[in-house]
Scaffold this motif. Structure first.
Motif, PDB file in Angstrom:
ATOM      1  N   GLN A  79     -53.889 -28.048  12.170  1.00 34.55           N
ATOM      2  CA  GLN A  79     -54.214 -28.592  10.861  1.00 34.55           C
ATOM      3  C   GLN A  79     -54.382 -27.472   9.834  1.00 34.55           C
ATOM      4  O   GLN A  79     -54.516 -26.300  10.168  1.00 34.55           O
ATOM      5  CB  GLN A  79     -55.490 -29.429  10.951  1.00 34.55           C
ATOM      6  CG  GLN A  79     -55.414 -30.585  11.940  1.00 34.55           C
ATOM      7  CD  GLN A  79     -54.289 -31.554  11.628  1.00 34.55           C
ATOM      8  OE1 GLN A  79     -54.055 -31.892  10.456  1.00 34.55           O
ATOM      9  NE2 GLN A  79     -53.579 -32.003  12.668  1.00 34.55           N
ATOM     10  N   GLN A  80     -54.429 -27.891   8.572  1.00 30.84           N
ATOM     11  CA  GLN A  80     -54.550 -26.938   7.470  1.00 30.84           C
ATOM     12  C   GLN A  80     -55.825 -26.111   7.600  1.00 30.84           C
ATOM     13  O   GLN A  80     -55.842 -24.914   7.273  1.00 30.84           O
ATOM     14  CB  GLN A  80     -54.531 -27.677   6.132  1.00 30.84           C
ATOM     15  CG  GLN A  80     -54.585 -26.779   4.913  1.00 30.84           C
ATOM     16  CD  GLN A  80     -53.335 -25.920   4.779  1.00 30.84           C
ATOM     17  OE1 GLN A  80     -52.216 -26.415   4.818  1.00 30.84           O
ATOM     18  NE2 GLN A  80     -53.514 -24.602   4.620  1.00 30.84           N
ATOM     19  N   GLU A  81     -56.905 -26.726   8.100  1.00 26.88           N
ATOM     20  CA  GLU A  81     -58.152 -26.000   8.265  1.00 26.88           C
ATOM     21  C   GLU A  81     -57.966 -24.793   9.180  1.00 26.88           C
ATOM     22  O   GLU A  81     -58.499 -23.695   8.916  1.00 26.88           O
ATOM     23  CB  GLU A  81     -59.224 -26.923   8.845  1.00 26.88           C
ATOM     24  CG  GLU A  81     -60.568 -26.231   9.074  1.00 26.88           C
ATOM     25  CD  GLU A  81     -61.551 -27.101   9.824  1.00 26.88           C
ATOM     26  OE1 GLU A  81     -62.777 -26.889   9.653  1.00 26.88           O
ATOM     27  OE2 GLU A  81     -61.105 -27.973  10.606  1.00 26.88           O
ATOM     28  N   GLN A  82     -57.208 -24.970  10.257  1.00 27.90           N
ATOM     29  CA  GLN A  82     -56.979 -23.865  11.186  1.00 27.90           C
ATOM     30  C   GLN A  82     -56.131 -22.775  10.546  1.00 27.90           C
ATOM     31  O   GLN A  82     -56.339 -21.582  10.790  1.00 27.90           O
ATOM     32  CB  GLN A  82     -56.311 -24.394  12.454  1.00 27.90           C
ATOM     33  CG  GLN A  82     -57.199 -25.328  13.274  1.00 27.90           C
ATOM     34  CD  GLN A  82     -56.447 -25.984  14.408  1.00 27.90           C
ATOM     35  OE1 GLN A  82     -55.487 -26.713  14.190  1.00 27.90           O
ATOM     36  NE2 GLN A  82     -56.884 -25.721  15.640  1.00 27.90           N
ATOM     37  N   ASN A  84     -56.131 -22.025   7.374  1.00 22.65           N
ATOM     38  CA  ASN A  84     -57.020 -21.309   6.450  1.00 22.65           C
ATOM     39  C   ASN A  84     -57.931 -20.342   7.201  1.00 22.65           C
ATOM     40  O   ASN A  84     -58.183 -19.217   6.739  1.00 22.65           O
ATOM     41  CB  ASN A  84     -57.860 -22.308   5.660  1.00 22.65           C
ATOM     42  CG  ASN A  84     -57.018 -23.176   4.741  1.00 22.65           C
ATOM     43  OD1 ASN A  84     -55.901 -22.806   4.383  1.00 22.65           O
ATOM     44  ND2 ASN A  84     -57.547 -24.331   4.361  1.00 22.65           N
ATOM     45  N   LEU A  85     -58.432 -20.770   8.365  1.00 20.96           N
ATOM     46  CA  LEU A  85     -59.331 -19.919   9.138  1.00 20.96           C
ATOM     47  C   LEU A  85     -58.611 -18.674   9.659  1.00 20.96           C
ATOM     48  O   LEU A  85     -59.140 -17.560   9.584  1.00 20.96           O
ATOM     49  CB  LEU A  85     -59.920 -20.713  10.316  1.00 20.96           C
ATOM     50  CG  LEU A  85     -60.986 -21.759   9.976  1.00 20.96           C
ATOM     51  CD1 LEU A  85     -61.295 -22.612  11.192  1.00 20.96           C
ATOM     52  CD2 LEU A  85     -62.263 -21.066   9.481  1.00 20.96           C
ATOM     53  N   ASN A 211     -50.938 -32.768   6.352  1.00 16.74           N
ATOM     54  CA  ASN A 211     -51.180 -31.326   6.329  1.00 16.74           C
ATOM     55  C   ASN A 211     -51.141 -30.723   7.726  1.00 16.74           C
ATOM     56  O   ASN A 211     -51.863 -29.763   8.015  1.00 16.74           O
ATOM     57  CB  ASN A 211     -52.530 -31.023   5.679  1.00 16.74           C
ATOM     58  CG  ASN A 211     -52.492 -31.217   4.175  1.00 16.74           C
ATOM     59  OD1 ASN A 211     -51.501 -30.899   3.529  1.00 16.74           O
ATOM     60  ND2 ASN A 211     -53.568 -31.758   3.620  1.00 16.74           N
ATOM     61  N   GLU A 236     -64.098 -18.200  16.880  1.00 14.45           N
ATOM     62  CA  GLU A 236     -64.120 -19.452  16.135  1.00 14.45           C
ATOM     63  C   GLU A 236     -63.677 -20.617  17.034  1.00 14.45           C
ATOM     64  O   GLU A 236     -62.513 -20.702  17.412  1.00 14.45           O
ATOM     65  CB  GLU A 236     -63.191 -19.338  14.921  1.00 14.45           C
ATOM     66  CG  GLU A 236     -63.014 -20.609  14.124  1.00 14.45           C
ATOM     67  CD  GLU A 236     -64.327 -21.224  13.683  1.00 14.45           C
ATOM     68  OE1 GLU A 236     -64.654 -22.297  14.238  1.00 14.45           O
ATOM     69  OE2 GLU A 236     -65.012 -20.642  12.827  1.00 14.45           O
ATOM     70  N   ARG A 238     -63.072 -23.664  16.482  1.00 13.13           N
ATOM     71  CA  ARG A 238     -62.082 -24.576  15.905  1.00 13.13           C
ATOM     72  C   ARG A 238     -60.644 -24.060  16.056  1.00 13.13           C
ATOM     73  O   ARG A 238     -59.686 -24.791  15.825  1.00 13.13           O
ATOM     74  CB  ARG A 238     -62.396 -24.811  14.423  1.00 13.13           C
ATOM     75  CG  ARG A 238     -63.627 -25.680  14.179  1.00 13.13           C
ATOM     76  CD  ARG A 238     -64.006 -25.704  12.718  1.00 13.13           C
ATOM     77  NE  ARG A 238     -64.524 -24.397  12.257  1.00 13.13           N
ATOM     78  CZ  ARG A 238     -64.933 -24.161  11.010  1.00 13.13           C
ATOM     79  NH1 ARG A 238     -64.862 -25.126  10.090  1.00 13.13           N
ATOM     80  NH2 ARG A 238     -65.410 -22.969  10.680  1.00 13.13           N
TER      81      ARG A 238
END
Length: 395
Positions: A79-82, A84-85, A211, A236, A238
């Motif tokens: 996902q987009q969150e990953q 970004n991280l 996303n 992390e 996630r």
């Protein structure tokens, strides 16, 4: 020692000089060895070409990240969150616009093969300008780059060679979506030439991927150094991702067709047994045909060993001639031949057969083995044939 070598050379020259009496049988032995070697080299060239196509895409400066446990991009998702991280991790190269990270999408579409007319899977990759810049050997050979935000795409040169309907200016329909081919790109003959490239946002929209992505490519700050990125993943929770350099990833994928090389040796070995049967018959006939000459030389003081060596030399020279003929045929018919096969993402990978000097060495080795084995037992018979029996049989 010098006398023995002179004897072997003399008897071998005599053997070769008498080949015209056994011309057709000798040519049959040459042809059998040529067929075996040509088939072996075809399999080996296929495996080598596939491996070169895969490994040529890899760079130790680029890392590829996929979901943990995923062996291919097709069964990976993130996902987009990953994204970004991971972009905040140390160890990633940056420019004025930020970290050099490319989140990419990989979907399968259908194409029609030119060779068979049947349908086959082609990868359609969604990527952005950073992702294209990471393919440093990519160059447009025809047309222009696709315009972001439009249903335009560029096609790999391998796709253009193997599939119908992807010429520049053509419109191609995938499901409900109509795409326009605006250019053709080359990446030096590696696996990326088997792909179609388009704007990732458009592909996400057409295929309802929101996303989500399937892989992340990033340029490493230090060549081959994954340690900072792996530390971020471990820290992390996630980030259930696995990282490896592109070179490692594609090198592992390039081994997929190594079984072809093994299969080629198996097939060639089985065929070599048939060739050996014919070659043994040829050499036994040669010994019988030269029985009077062998007996005469033995009576003149030539050693048993010279008869033995000269017979083996004759067999190996005939087999080697066949090996050279087979190598030339394999080079003319297979070197650079276009082919495609199913890759790790269940899509067609376009590659070329690749002949190389080490393959020719393997072919020559097989030919010499055929020659040695086919000549050994007839040579043993020639060396042990009593002079009186030889004259009696040829009287």
């Amino acid at each position: 020692m010098g006398s023995l070598i002179a004897q072997i050379v003399s008897v071998t020259a005599m053997n070769l000089g008498s080949l015209r009496r056994r011309l057709w049988m000798s040519l049959a032995m040459v042809f059998a060895a040529a067929v075996v070697v040509a088939i072996l080299l075809a399999f080996l060239a296929m495996a080598k070409g596939f491996e070169a196509t895969m490994s040529g895409a890899g760079s130790s400066q680029i890392a590829i990240l996929m979901r943990e446990g995923s062996s291919t991009e097709l069964n990976s998702v993130m996902q987009q969150e990953q994204v970004n991280l991971i972009a905040e991790s140390a160890g990633i190269a940056r420019d004025a616009n930020g970290p050099l990270v490319s989140a990419e999408l990989f979907v399968i579409v259908d194409g029609t093969k030119k060779s068979t007319g049947g349908e086959a899977n082609i990868p359609l990759r969604g990527l952005n300008q950073i992702g294209m810049a990471m393919r440093s050997n990519m160059r447009l050979v025809e047309g222009r780059m696709f315009t972001p935000g439009t249903n335009e795409m560029i096609v790999g040169a391998g796709v253009l060679r193997e599939f119908d309907g992807f010429e520049t200016g053509q419109e191609v329909r995938f499901g409900k979506n109509l795409w326009t081919v605006v250019g053709v790109f080359s990446t030096g003959g590696n696996i990326f030439e088997s792909e179609l490239w388009a704007d990732i946002k458009i592909i996400q929209s057409h295929y309802n991927r929101a996303n989500s992505y399937q892989s992340i490519r990033l340029q490493l700050e230090n060549d081959g150094d994954l340690t900072p990125v792996e530390a971020t993943i471990q820290r992390e929770p996630r980030l259930n991702l696995e990282a490896q350099t592109e070179r490692e990833y594609f090198a592992n994928k390039g081994k997929q067709l190594q079984y072809i090389a093994t299969f080629g040796w198996i097939v060639s070995s089985v065929m070599a047994l048939g060739a050996l049967a014919g070659a043994l018959n040829t050499m036994y006939t040669s010994v019988a045909d030269r029985a009077r000459e062998i007996a005469t030389l033995r009576a003149l003081g030539f050693s048993n060993f010279s008869a033995f060596c000269s017979t083996i030399a004759e067999a190996m020279l005939l087999a080697l001639a066949g090996g050279l003929l087979g190598s030339v045929a394999a080079y003319l018919f297979f070197d650079g031949l276009n082919a495609s096969t199913l890759g790790g993402n269940f899509t067609q990978v376009v590659f070329n057969f690749e002949m190389s000097p080490d393959l020719f060495v393997q072919g020559a080795t097989l030919a010499l083995v055929i020659g040695f084995i086919s000549g050994f037992f007839p040579a043993w018979r020639a060396a042990r044939m009593p002079v009186a029996i030889a004259f009696r049989h040829t009287a």
